[in-house]
Design an enzyme around this catalytic site. Structure first.
Site, PDB file in Angstrom:
ATOM      1  N   ASP A 190      -0.883  -7.905  10.795  1.00 19.68           N
ATOM      2  CA  ASP A 190      -2.157  -8.003  11.500  1.00 19.68           C
ATOM      3  C   ASP A 190      -2.103  -8.997  12.665  1.00 19.68           C
ATOM      4  OD1 ASP A 190      -3.040  -6.237   9.629  1.00 19.68           O
ATOM      5  OD2 ASP A 190      -4.633  -7.493   8.814  1.00 19.68           O
ATOM      6  N   ASP A 191      -1.134  -9.904  12.638  1.00 18.09           N
ATOM      7  CA  ASP A 191      -1.030 -10.881  13.715  1.00 18.09           C
ATOM      8  C   ASP A 191      -0.450 -10.281  14.998  1.00 18.09           C
ATOM      9  OD1 ASP A 191      -2.163 -13.019  12.325  1.00 18.09           O
ATOM     10  OD2 ASP A 191      -0.271 -13.496  11.352  1.00 18.09           O
ATOM     11  N   GLN A 199       6.300   0.991  -7.867  1.00 23.27           N
ATOM     12  CA  GLN A 199       6.161   0.977  -9.321  1.00 23.27           C
ATOM     13  C   GLN A 199       5.975   2.416  -9.787  1.00 23.27           C
ATOM     14  OE1 GLN A 199       2.911  -2.016  -8.854  1.00 23.27           O
ATOM     15  NE2 GLN A 199       3.753  -2.866 -10.696  1.00 23.27           N
ATOM     16  N   GLY A 203     -15.108  -9.047   6.453  1.00 25.68           N
ATOM     17  CA  GLY A 203     -14.699  -8.678   7.796  1.00 25.68           C
ATOM     18  C   GLY A 203     -13.402  -9.376   8.149  1.00 25.68           C
ATOM     19  N   TYR A 204     -13.036  -9.357   9.429  1.00 27.51           N
ATOM     20  CA  TYR A 204     -11.723  -9.839   9.848  1.00 27.51           C
ATOM     21  C   TYR A 204     -11.817 -10.659  11.131  1.00 27.51           C
ATOM     22  CZ  TYR A 204     -10.617  -5.959   6.750  1.00 27.51           C
ATOM     23  OH  TYR A 204     -10.572  -5.106   5.678  1.00 27.51           O
ATOM     24  N   GLY A 207      -3.606  -4.668  -2.004  1.00 29.86           N
ATOM     25  CA  GLY A 207      -3.200  -5.923  -2.633  1.00 29.86           C
ATOM     26  C   GLY A 207      -2.012  -6.600  -1.978  1.00 29.86           C
ATOM     27  N   LYS A 208      -1.624  -6.150  -0.797  1.00 31.17           N
ATOM     28  CA  LYS A 208      -0.427  -6.672  -0.121  1.00 31.17           C
ATOM     29  C   LYS A 208      -0.496  -8.174   0.149  1.00 31.17           C
ATOM     30  CE  LYS A 208      -1.201  -4.167   3.423  1.00 31.17           C
ATOM     31  NZ  LYS A 208      -2.515  -3.688   2.934  1.00 31.17           N
TER      32      LYS A 208
END
Length: 259
Positions: free
Chosen positions: A39-40, A227, A174-175, A18-19
């Protein structure tokens, strides 16, 4: 740095914890806020290691750590992205927001009140004109990324179970990559994603069990917040409220002390 132009908030955790979702919502809640994606900083596919017959996108060797550190230095010094940065993460599909409009509106109102004249947020965002950089990534709290950790002012870590991470990851389309598009082949999460996550983050948990109890002493020493007392797979509404309160609390300390 004596006079940073941006405060860096790290948001890390397993892939599909969930980042990026959290970062995107926080960007709409806090003023002067931008998102930097780990990821960049992926290397080209030809430079990625191969494990178990798969290209391994989920390890430190897949990331250009020096470029990532240089980008963080630039952001902290100028409050802007490096001109050379070309985000691929922002081209990926975005699912339905898991937080209600009512909760988002409540958090927006809370932060809006906090940045009014006479409030701590006003001193930071209006008087000092600071920017907030939300830096999200799957591998930011490890030995290989220690240099990047030192460049983060606030560090959040999202917990997730193996079952939930696998379910979410396998549901993704996908990415977007430098070369085009990547979709996980069958078995990729089981063979690559989860084992890499467990290996790199065992140090943050008692007995090294990433589905077990976070080691509060280790986390406190590293300045990483999680948390606690809620188990794994906390809903995003609860996580959002926790993140907003934590960021506000940590930023208020910077009003009282030199940056």
């Amino acid at each position: 740095m004596d006079d940073p132009k941006a405060i860096v908030v790290g948001i890390s955790g397993c892939s599909s914890s969930g980042k990026t979702t959290l970062a995107r919502i926080l960007r709409d809640i806090f003023p002067n806020t931008m998102i930097l994606h780990e990821d960049d900083f992926y290397k080209a596919e030809t430079e990625l290691p191969t494990r178990h017959g798969f290209l391994d996108w989920d390890c430190a060797e897949a990331i250009s750590v020096p470029d990532m550190e240089a980008a963080l230095d630039h952001i902290r010094a100028t409050g802007t992205f490096p001109a050379s940065l070309d985000s691929k993460e922002d081209q990926n599909s975005v699912g339905k927001c898991p937080v209600s409009d009512a909760k988002i509106d409540a958090m927006k109102a809370k932060v809006a009140a906090w940045v009014q004249p006479g409030q701590p947020g006003h001193a930071l965002f209006v008087e000092r004109k600071l920017r907030l950089c939300l830096f999200d990534g799957f591998l930011m709290y490890s030995a290989e990324t220690a240099g990047a950790m030192k460049r983060m002012d606030i560090k959040l870590f999202l917990l997730v179970s193996r079952e939930k991470a696998t379910q979410r990851r396998e549901a993704r389309d996908g990415y977007v990559t430098l070369e085009g598009f990547w979709k996980d082949p069958p078995g990729y999460v089981e063979k690559i994603v989860w084992p890499n996550y467990a290996k790199e983050h065992a140090w943050l948990f008692e007995n090294g069990d990433v589905e077990g109890v976070p080691d509060e002493e280790v986390l406190e020493k590293a300045g990483i917040s999680v948390q606690t007392g809620l188990g794994l797979d906390v809903d995003m509404e609860t996580t959002l409220e926790w993140a907003v309160d934590l960021i506000v609390r940590e930023l208020e300390k910077k009003v009282q002390a030199p940056l």
